[in-house]
Design a protein around this motif. Sequence first.
Motif, PDB file in Angstrom:
ATOM      1  N   ASP A 167       0.723  -1.248   0.016  1.00  0.00           N
ATOM      2  CA  ASP A 167       0.055   0.159   0.004  1.00  0.00           C
ATOM      3  C   ASP A 167       0.796   1.175  -0.156  1.00  0.00           C
ATOM      4  OD1 ASP A 167       0.892  -0.529   2.752  1.00  0.00           O
ATOM      5  OD2 ASP A 167      -0.782   0.151   3.585  1.00  0.00           O
ATOM      6  N   GLU A 168       2.090   1.247  -0.155  1.00  0.00           N
ATOM      7  CA  GLU A 168       3.054   2.459  -0.125  1.00  0.00           C
ATOM      8  C   GLU A 168       3.222   2.954  -1.402  1.00  0.00           C
ATOM      9  OE1 GLU A 168       3.830   3.687   2.606  1.00  0.00           O
ATOM     10  OE2 GLU A 168       4.700   2.273   4.203  1.00  0.00           O
ATOM     11  N   PRO A 169       2.889   4.103  -1.489  1.00  0.00           N
ATOM     12  CA  PRO A 169       2.946   5.105  -2.832  1.00  0.00           C
ATOM     13  C   PRO A 169       4.408   5.317  -3.278  1.00  0.00           C
ATOM     14  CG  PRO A 169       2.222   6.579  -1.264  1.00  0.00           C
ATOM     15  CD  PRO A 169       2.552   5.142  -0.610  1.00  0.00           C
ATOM     16  N   TYR A 170       5.404   4.797  -2.472  1.00  0.00           N
ATOM     17  CA  TYR A 170       6.480   4.965  -2.955  1.00  0.00           C
ATOM     18  C   TYR A 170       7.701   3.783  -2.473  1.00  0.00           C
ATOM     19  CZ  TYR A 170       6.384   5.603   2.169  1.00  0.00           C
ATOM     20  OH  TYR A 170       6.127   5.654   3.734  1.00  0.00           O
ATOM     21  N   THR A 171       8.895   3.800  -3.081  1.00  0.00           N
ATOM     22  CA  THR A 171       9.741   2.892  -2.731  1.00  0.00           C
ATOM     23  C   THR A 171      11.159   3.476  -2.515  1.00  0.00           C
ATOM     24  OG1 THR A 171      10.744   0.499  -3.203  1.00  0.00           O
ATOM     25  CG2 THR A 171      10.395   2.271  -4.952  1.00  0.00           C
TER      26      THR A 171
END
Length: 401
Positions: A167-171
């Motif tokens: 669910d994270e919109p970044y890495t």
Amino acid sequence: MLTTIIYRSHIGKNTSEPEVEKFIEKANQRNANAEVTGILLFDGEHFLQLLEGPEDNVEKIYRIICDDNRHFSLTELLRDYSVERHFGNAGMELFDLRNYDKSAVLDAVLERATSKFKLTYDDRTLQFLKTFIECDNKDSYLELTESETWQFESYQQPSLAAECPEDEPYTFGFQPIIDPSSRKVLSYEAKMRAPDGQSPLKFFASLQRDEIYQVDLASKRTALCMAKALQLQDSTLVLRLLPMTLVKNPDAVTFLLESINENGFVPQQIVISISEDSVVNEDEAFTAEVMKLKRSGIRLAIDNFGAGMAGLLLLTRVQPEVVMIDGDMLRDVHKNGPKQAINQSIIKICSSLEIQVVASGITQAEEWSWLRLAGVKAFQGNLFADVIPRKLPAIQWPVKS
């Protein structure tokens, strides 16, 4: 509008003096046809040339000069505009300093001037000529050798992968900071990326102002988790924070310490990087939070140093352990005189304060070579390693050809 360019260069080892006279004759005619005038000083080893004329014409001729392999280590010292020409009698007049007595050479140069007003040594353009003639700063000539070329050997890092929560919109990608001369990885910087590997700016633009600081802090737990999955627990880790994240989240230091401990790191391994070009409005609150960080054992870096207006002031207020010079300040530094002067000053200041300097955003071997001569040991940039989301990138180590 008249444009003035002044550059310095070193004569090529295979360029004879008769050859110099021959190409000066051709260049004189070419410049005259383009309404470009000036003077060329030569001391038997170095050239210093002043070019004056219409902007487009001067730029076109300067590009030809830059591509000429009969000289090397060309460094642009001045690019400015003027009301009138300083030296307007010839397309390119060669002035061999060796033919004049040192005590009289300055006056001899002034006699070539065509300005309506008497030139004085307060004139900045003339100061460059005066300094060159008097050899006042030859110690600062950091010149790449004429034949210096480099190849890069790739070292592939372990093929581990670290996944973000779905669910994270970044890495994050982990770009190494290295000492190329000793082939050592000094640390890894966690750089945020969107899931597709691009900049996460679009995601942050969708957030409210205070939400940005909450997400910025929370993302550091993700970065530490990914660093653990990549088995970086024995490495120094650089985490970038917005300056106001520390102020807007009163428990930020406690959160960071808990996240560090959860993932098998210790505070002394962590460097929190604060960008200089981010405005800090609450000076006292920011300084107090930085002191909390440092008392916990976490080190501090000032990132993008030179890009903003607060850099030197920050050095007096928070005493970082690391300064990361902005990549734009280093772009083409090997041929840009103003950038060379500024970077040499930064390096000298940091050396006197025992602050480590990191040259970031390096993309050219020549940039690295010049900065190495200037005393920098730590480097980061795509010349050495890319940012690859969820993986450790291959490192390109320089090898002299």
